[in-house]
Design an enzyme around this catalytic site. Structure first.
Site, PDB file in Angstrom:
ATOM      1  N   ARG A  43       0.833  -1.202   0.000  1.00 18.77           N
ATOM      2  CA  ARG A  43       0.000   0.000   0.000  1.00 18.77           C
ATOM      3  C   ARG A  43       0.877   1.265   0.000  1.00 18.77           C
ATOM      4  O   ARG A  43       0.381   2.364  -0.170  1.00 18.77           O
ATOM      5  CB  ARG A  43      -0.964  -0.011   1.192  1.00 18.77           C
ATOM      6  CG  ARG A  43      -0.347   0.221   2.503  1.00 18.77           C
ATOM      7  CD  ARG A  43      -1.285   0.074   3.687  1.00 18.77           C
ATOM      8  NE  ARG A  43      -0.496  -0.228   4.855  1.00 18.77           N
ATOM      9  CZ  ARG A  43       0.234   0.655   5.504  1.00 18.77           C
ATOM     10  NH1 ARG A  43       0.251   1.907   5.121  1.00 18.77           N
ATOM     11  NH2 ARG A  43       0.966   0.297   6.539  1.00 18.77           N
TER      12      ARG A  43
ATOM     13  N   TYR B 275      11.171  -2.869   5.517  1.00 19.58           N
ATOM     14  CA  TYR B 275       9.807  -2.752   6.036  1.00 19.58           C
ATOM     15  C   TYR B 275       8.929  -3.695   5.242  1.00 19.58           C
ATOM     16  O   TYR B 275       8.831  -3.584   4.003  1.00 19.58           O
ATOM     17  CB  TYR B 275       9.310  -1.311   5.914  1.00 19.58           C
ATOM     18  CG  TYR B 275       7.961  -1.054   6.567  1.00 19.58           C
ATOM     19  CD1 TYR B 275       7.486  -1.866   7.604  1.00 19.58           C
ATOM     20  CD2 TYR B 275       7.169   0.013   6.168  1.00 19.58           C
ATOM     21  CE1 TYR B 275       6.262  -1.620   8.211  1.00 19.58           C
ATOM     22  CE2 TYR B 275       5.933   0.277   6.780  1.00 19.58           C
ATOM     23  CZ  TYR B 275       5.492  -0.550   7.791  1.00 19.58           C
ATOM     24  OH  TYR B 275       4.274  -0.301   8.386  1.00 19.58           O
TER      25      TYR B 275
ATOM     26  N   ASP C 126       8.081   6.810  15.556  1.00 17.69           N
ATOM     27  CA  ASP C 126       7.368   6.820  14.270  1.00 17.69           C
ATOM     28  C   ASP C 126       6.591   8.121  14.032  1.00 17.69           C
ATOM     29  O   ASP C 126       5.712   8.175  13.166  1.00 17.69           O
ATOM     30  CB  ASP C 126       6.431   5.617  14.087  1.00 17.69           C
ATOM     31  CG  ASP C 126       5.981   5.464  12.631  1.00 17.69           C
ATOM     32  OD1 ASP C 126       6.774   5.774  11.728  1.00 17.69           O
ATOM     33  OD2 ASP C 126       4.828   5.059  12.398  1.00 17.69           O
TER      34      ASP C 126
HETATM   35  C1  0GY Z   1       6.163   3.915   9.083  1.00 20.31           C
HETATM   36  C2  0GY Z   1       4.994   3.239   8.576  1.00 20.31           C
HETATM   37  C3  0GY Z   1       4.283   3.558   7.478  1.00 20.31           C
HETATM   38  C4  0GY Z   1       4.680   4.474   6.457  1.00 20.31           C
HETATM   39  C5  0GY Z   1       5.925   4.588   5.944  1.00 20.31           C
HETATM   40  O1  0GY Z   1       7.491   5.475   4.541  1.00 20.31           O
HETATM   41  C6  0GY Z   1       6.303   5.424   4.806  1.00 20.31           C
HETATM   42  O2  0GY Z   1       5.447   6.007   4.154  1.00 20.31           O
HETATM   43  O3  0GY Z   1       6.907   3.912   6.461  1.00 20.31           O
HETATM   44  C7  0GY Z   1       2.996   2.872   7.286  1.00 20.31           C
HETATM   45  O4  0GY Z   1       2.104   3.458   6.633  1.00 20.31           O
HETATM   46  O5  0GY Z   1       2.834   1.737   7.788  1.00 20.31           O
HETATM   47  O6  0GY Z   1       7.125   3.265   9.470  1.00 20.31           O
HETATM   48  O7  0GY Z   1       6.170   5.139   9.112  1.00 20.31           O
END
Ligand code: 0GY
Length: 297
Positions: free
Chosen positions: A131, A158, A251
């Site tokens: 996503r 991630y 975060d």
């Molecule tokens: C986080 C989690 C998210 C987003 C991102 O880079 C990002 O857009 O990592 C998420 O939406 O799960 O670690 O910030």
């Protein structure tokens, strides 16, 4: 100058978080936070999958001071794609108190990498969450790793729990330190000793270069705030099993949450529940991130 409107229903970060009850030890590093724009200075990437509210470096540094954090690791967020300008600007204005994790593409030049290193970047992030990005074949990431390993950088990954099996070969063959975001996003409605979380624990047990951020209870929890109680056994297990390879972070500014926005003070108060001795807390908050990002014991 382009103006951006946050996505409809976007939840903004808490502008006045509580002061935590738990006093963070001196030297604490928030090892997972982001900056968003501001969009009129650092435009969001055309290929982004979400448009956030602005959350710039000044607000990040104010939060740092409010919580009693000493230093930050600013992780490139997907809404900025591979344009690392906002993150680098934060590092350059941090007076040495921030390091960064970048997103780079294969066409990145050696001089751009060197400039990022000079600004304080020490890692590259590979995101496999559909996503947020369109993930690439393993070969794409392998080619990039060769470039950044030469700089002594590590890799942040991630992924959602279900992805681990599919990318196991890639993750376990990387030649750098590998830091997993948010404990690989476990399903905390399942047993911490059950078959669902076992692959992640095995990944860390069998590969001494793999680290974990014990972050994002607000994102992982099914039981919810204020205590995020269901995440505690998972985070505690990781901290106790791998005390020298864990990192903590807020975060902030908490992209893509839909149910609630956490109180950042409460996220600090989560720490002593998962790192239950002074020694574990010192490693989690101070010595581990200092070693990985500042090269100091
Ligand atoms: C986080 C989690 C998210 C987003 C991102 O880079 C990002 O857009 O990592 C998420 O939406 O799960 O670690 O910030």
């Amino acid at each position: 100058m382009e103006r951006f409107a946050a996505d409809p229903g976007w939840l903004a970060y808490d502008p006045s978080p509580s002061r935590p009850t738990f006093a963070l030890p001196p030297g604490t590093v928030d090892a997972h936070c982001h900056v968003f724009g501001p969009g009129d200075v650092f435009p969001f990437a055309p290929e982004r999958k979400y448009t956030p509210c602005d959350a710039g470096r000044e607000e990040l540094f104010a939060l740092r001071d409010h919580l009693g954090v000493d230093r930050n690791v600013v992780v490139q967020a997907t809404c900025h794609g591979a344009d690392n300008s906002a993150m680098l600007d934060a590092l350059r204005h941090s007076e040495g108190r921030a390091r960064g994790v970048a997103t780079v593409r294969p066409d990145v030049s050696d001089s751009a990498l060197a400039e990022m290193h000079e600004a304080g970047v020490r890692g590259v992030r590979f995101n496999f969450v559909r996503r947020l990005v369109d993930p690439k074949p393993d070969a794409y990431y392998r080619a990039l790793v060769e470039r950044v390993a030469a700089l002594g950088w590590h890799v942040v990954v991630y992924f959602e729990a279900a992805e681990l099996e599919q990318r196991w070969e890639l993750f376990t063959s990387l030649p750098t330190e590998v830091v997993v975001d948010h404990m690989g996003r476990p399903d905390v409605t399942k047993d911490v000793d059950g078959p669902e979380f076992a692959p992640f624990l095995r990944l860390m047990a069998e590969h001494e270069n793999v680290w974990s951020k014990v972050t994002c209870p607000e994102r992982i929890s099914a039981s919810g705030p204020p205590g995020y109680d269901d995440v505690v056994p998972f985070a505690r297990r990781v901290v106790e099993s791998f005390p020298d390879r864990v990192l903590w972070g807020t975060d902030w500014p908490h992209p893509n949450l839909t149910g609630h926005m956490p109180d950042d003070g409460a996220l600090v108060d989560f720490v002593p529940r998962v790192a239950t001795t002074d020694d574990r807390r010192e490693r989690l908050l101070v010595s581990n991130p200092s070693r990985l990002y500042w090269g100091t014991p």
